[in-house]
Design an enzyme around this catalytic site. Structure first.
Site, PDB file in Angstrom:
ATOM      1  N   GLU A 300       0.811  -1.222   0.000  1.00  0.00           N
ATOM      2  CA  GLU A 300       0.000   0.000   0.000  1.00  0.00           C
ATOM      3  C   GLU A 300       0.842   1.267   0.000  1.00  0.00           C
ATOM      4  OE1 GLU A 300      -0.065  -1.463   4.386  1.00  0.00           O
ATOM      5  OE2 GLU A 300      -0.110  -2.348   2.375  1.00  0.00           O
ATOM      6  N   ASP A 309      -3.825  -7.284  -4.397  1.00  0.00           N
ATOM      7  CA  ASP A 309      -4.597  -7.776  -3.257  1.00  0.00           C
ATOM      8  C   ASP A 309      -4.548  -9.291  -3.324  1.00  0.00           C
ATOM      9  OD1 ASP A 309      -6.561  -8.626  -1.446  1.00  0.00           O
ATOM     10  OD2 ASP A 309      -8.215  -8.094  -2.789  1.00  0.00           O
ATOM     11  N   ASN A 312      -8.992 -13.736  -1.553  1.00  0.00           N
ATOM     12  CA  ASN A 312      -9.770 -14.957  -1.495  1.00  0.00           C
ATOM     13  C   ASN A 312     -10.678 -14.960  -2.715  1.00  0.00           C
ATOM     14  OD1 ASN A 312     -12.168 -16.710  -0.637  1.00  0.00           O
ATOM     15  ND2 ASN A 312     -10.823 -16.960   1.127  1.00  0.00           N
ATOM     16  N   GLU A 327      -5.079  -9.359   2.642  1.00  0.00           N
ATOM     17  CA  GLU A 327      -6.312  -8.812   2.078  1.00  0.00           C
ATOM     18  C   GLU A 327      -7.196  -8.196   3.159  1.00  0.00           C
ATOM     19  OE1 GLU A 327      -9.633  -9.982  -1.151  1.00  0.00           O
ATOM     20  OE2 GLU A 327      -9.301 -11.530   0.352  1.00  0.00           O
ATOM     21  N   GLU A 328      -7.359  -8.899   4.273  1.00  0.00           N
ATOM     22  CA  GLU A 328      -8.225  -8.405   5.331  1.00  0.00           C
ATOM     23  C   GLU A 328      -7.728  -7.072   5.889  1.00  0.00           C
ATOM     24  OE1 GLU A 328      -8.867 -12.888   5.318  1.00  0.00           O
ATOM     25  OE2 GLU A 328      -7.189 -11.527   5.104  1.00  0.00           O
ATOM     26  N   ASN A 440       4.584 -11.980  -1.767  1.00  0.00           N
ATOM     27  CA  ASN A 440       4.469 -13.436  -1.664  1.00  0.00           C
ATOM     28  C   ASN A 440       3.016 -13.882  -1.812  1.00  0.00           C
ATOM     29  OD1 ASN A 440       7.244 -13.486  -1.190  1.00  0.00           O
ATOM     30  ND2 ASN A 440       6.978 -13.449   1.031  1.00  0.00           N
ATOM     31  N   GLY A 444       2.022 -18.383   2.694  1.00  0.00           N
ATOM     32  CA  GLY A 444       1.389 -18.337   4.010  1.00  0.00           C
ATOM     33  C   GLY A 444       0.328 -19.409   4.149  1.00  0.00           C
TER      34      GLY A 444
END
Length: 525
Positions: A300, A309, A312, A327-328, A440, A444
């Protein structure tokens, strides 16, 4: 709020609002294309068959919020399969009632016209039209432990009354049906920031009906849409503290917009790529693009570049529940991104969503369980001719992996290449394309190999004629390794097709004691 810093404390030219001593920004010296400098001339803003503008374009001035459409040329009828199901009486999507029977919107209006002076009052209001709500334990925790003292008093006395009025303007601000961005259809929607704020205020009060308006329950298991309501942040669940700090980001947003409503616009574009548009990866003769890699900084922070982003397939992921990764977090600090969750059907393998103009309102620290709201953020990003911030975020969803080795198969590599291509594709000339700021992707929780995912993104960017800015998130050794491998491949004039074949050979070798980059080094020696 207690930790917020004032505008006068922020003087960084790039709008990196911290209220603390800033480190030098390495991106300032990056020579890659960025917006607005590389943008072509803007077309006139207007509604078309594939682009819905939800406000009166003639009133878009940048001084005041644009007005809703007052005299539509053609009044659209709400279609449960193509439009958002709303709750207001004349806004699209009201369930039909018997004559003289109170509607859902009547119940909502009655509840929100009351003074809500406590957490319990908010609960009672929401339960009056949502009797099946599972609980509010996390909301109580928020007001007891996180938003306390004078900040809490200010919220109930000043912000919440304005939020109630904003939510009740749904019928006024949306006199026309709001289209859904459905699978297999390339379409876009442009809203005013005020309309976004109204939708988010309704999400706070959980006024939206379940997705059963489309014949589905309000559940990911059977619904093709994300959940759009803050109830997932309110009820009992894990990570009460994380949910609380998400709510703090959102309360800060509502405090800002109810004090001074933003006057700009935001666009959401669903991009669908056909099979004919995808390149033949193994045959591509495109040279590899340029690369910059940084172990410091965040996506950002990459002002002027297309920003990834790590999405999901249901946009937003767990932002309105307990999830708190890339993303969250982005959706929390730029809450207007959440509007995409209301209108966007689950993504297909050949689709991406580009969100333009969403403003940042909060700063943060930490990640996952350590996430915390750090203060207010004044976004100084310039606006384009449509009064959108020059911020472009592209949602690209990687595949969650079952078995680690599966990702190296040609089928899986092609899927991720095609997804990255959908995200980065632009028909403009190369000089009009900004670089992509990424990292990345799909690693995760999704289990991806960072070396493979980095090469996949470089390959897709190369075919799309964009350069890559890669953030390794404090992993300096990987920054150095990625730059080393990129230099090795470019000095040997390897093409995208060559890299495809290298990955294929690595998969066939089945030697997982060596990394993909070790395999490349060995082949180069």
């Amino acid at each position: 709020m207690a930790e917020a810093v004032t505008k006068t404390e922020r003087d960084d030219a790039d709008g990196l609002s911290t209220g603390v001593v800033l480190q030098p920004n390495p991106l300032k010296t990056c020579s890659f294309n960025r917006i607005p400098a590389c943008y072509p001339e803007f077309p006139l803003l207007k509604s078309t068959e594939t682009h819905h503008v939800a406000f009166d374009v003639s009133t878009l001035s940048g001084t005041n919020p644009p007005l809703p459409i007052s005299n539509p040329i053609r009044t659209q009828r709400w279609n449960k399969k193509r439009h958002v199901r709303m709750s207001s009486n004349s806004a699209p999507g009201s369930p039909k009632k018997k004559r003289d029977a109170p509607t859902r919107w009547d119940s909502i209006t009655k509840a929100l016209e009351q003074h809500l002076e406590s957490s319990k009052a908010i609960e009672d209001a929401i339960k009056s039209y949502n009797p099946g709500m599972p609980g509010f334990r996390c909301l109580r925790f928020f007001f007891d432990k996180i938003l306390t003292g004078t900040d809490r008093d200010k919220f109930f006395k000043e912000t919440l009354p304005k939020m109630r009025l904003l939510a009740l303007r749904l019928q006024e601000l949306f006199p026309q049906p709001l289209p859904l961005l459905l699978r297999t259809e390339s379409r876009s929607v442009t809203l005013s920031q005020e309309q976004c704020a109204c939708l988010l205020a309704n999400a706070f009060f959980c006024t939206f009906p379940g997705r059963n308006g489309l014949g589905f329950e309000y559940d990911h298991k059977v619904s093709p849409f994300p959940v759009f309501g803050f109830d997932g942040l309110y009820y009992q669940g894990f990570s009460k503290k994380t949910r609380g700090y998400k709510l703090l980001c959102l309360v800060n947003y509502f405090t800002r917009v109810t004090t001074s409503m933003p006057t700009g616009a935001v666009s959401f574009e669903r991009r669908v790529i056909t099979s004919r548009q995808f390149p033949s990866w193994q045959e591509s003769s495109m040279p590899l693009c340029n690369l910059e890699a940084f172990d410091e900084g965040r996506i950002e922070d990459a002002h002027g570049f297309l920003q990834a982003d790590f999405a999901n397939q249901y946009l937003g992921g767990g932002v309105l529940e307990g999830g708190c990764v890339q993303e969250e977090i982005r959706f929390c600090i730029n809450p207007e991104l959440m509007v995409s969750m209301l209108i966007t059907e689950v993504l297909g393998d050949n689709e991406a969503v580009i969100m333009t103009g969403c403003e940042q309102f909060s700063r943060y620290r930490g990640y996952g369980g350590s996430f915390e709201w750090e203060g207010d953020f004044i976004d100084k990003t310039e606006r384009d001719a449509w009064q959108r911030r020059y911020v472009q975020v592209v949602a690209m969803d990687a595949i969650p992996l079952g078995a680690y080795d599966d990702q190296f198969s040609s089928t899986m590599v092609r899927r991720e290449l095609n997804k990255a291509f959908a995200a980065l594709y632009c028909p403009s000339a190369p000089e009009h394309k900004s670089a992509i700021a990424t990292g990345n992707w799909g690693c995760g929780a999704f289990g991806g190999d960072k070396r493979l995912k980095a090469l996949i993104q470089i390959m897709a960017a190369s075919v799309c004629q964009r350069n890559v800015i890669y953030f390794t998130f404090d992993d300096s050794s990987f920054s150095e390794e990625l730059l080393e491998i990129h230099k090795m491949l470019t000095e040997r004039k390897k093409t995208v097709g060559d890299v495809w074949n290298i990955i294929k050979e690595y998969n066939e070798s089945r030697k997982r004691d060596a990394t993909l980059f070790d395999f490349i080094r060995k082949g180069a020696s």
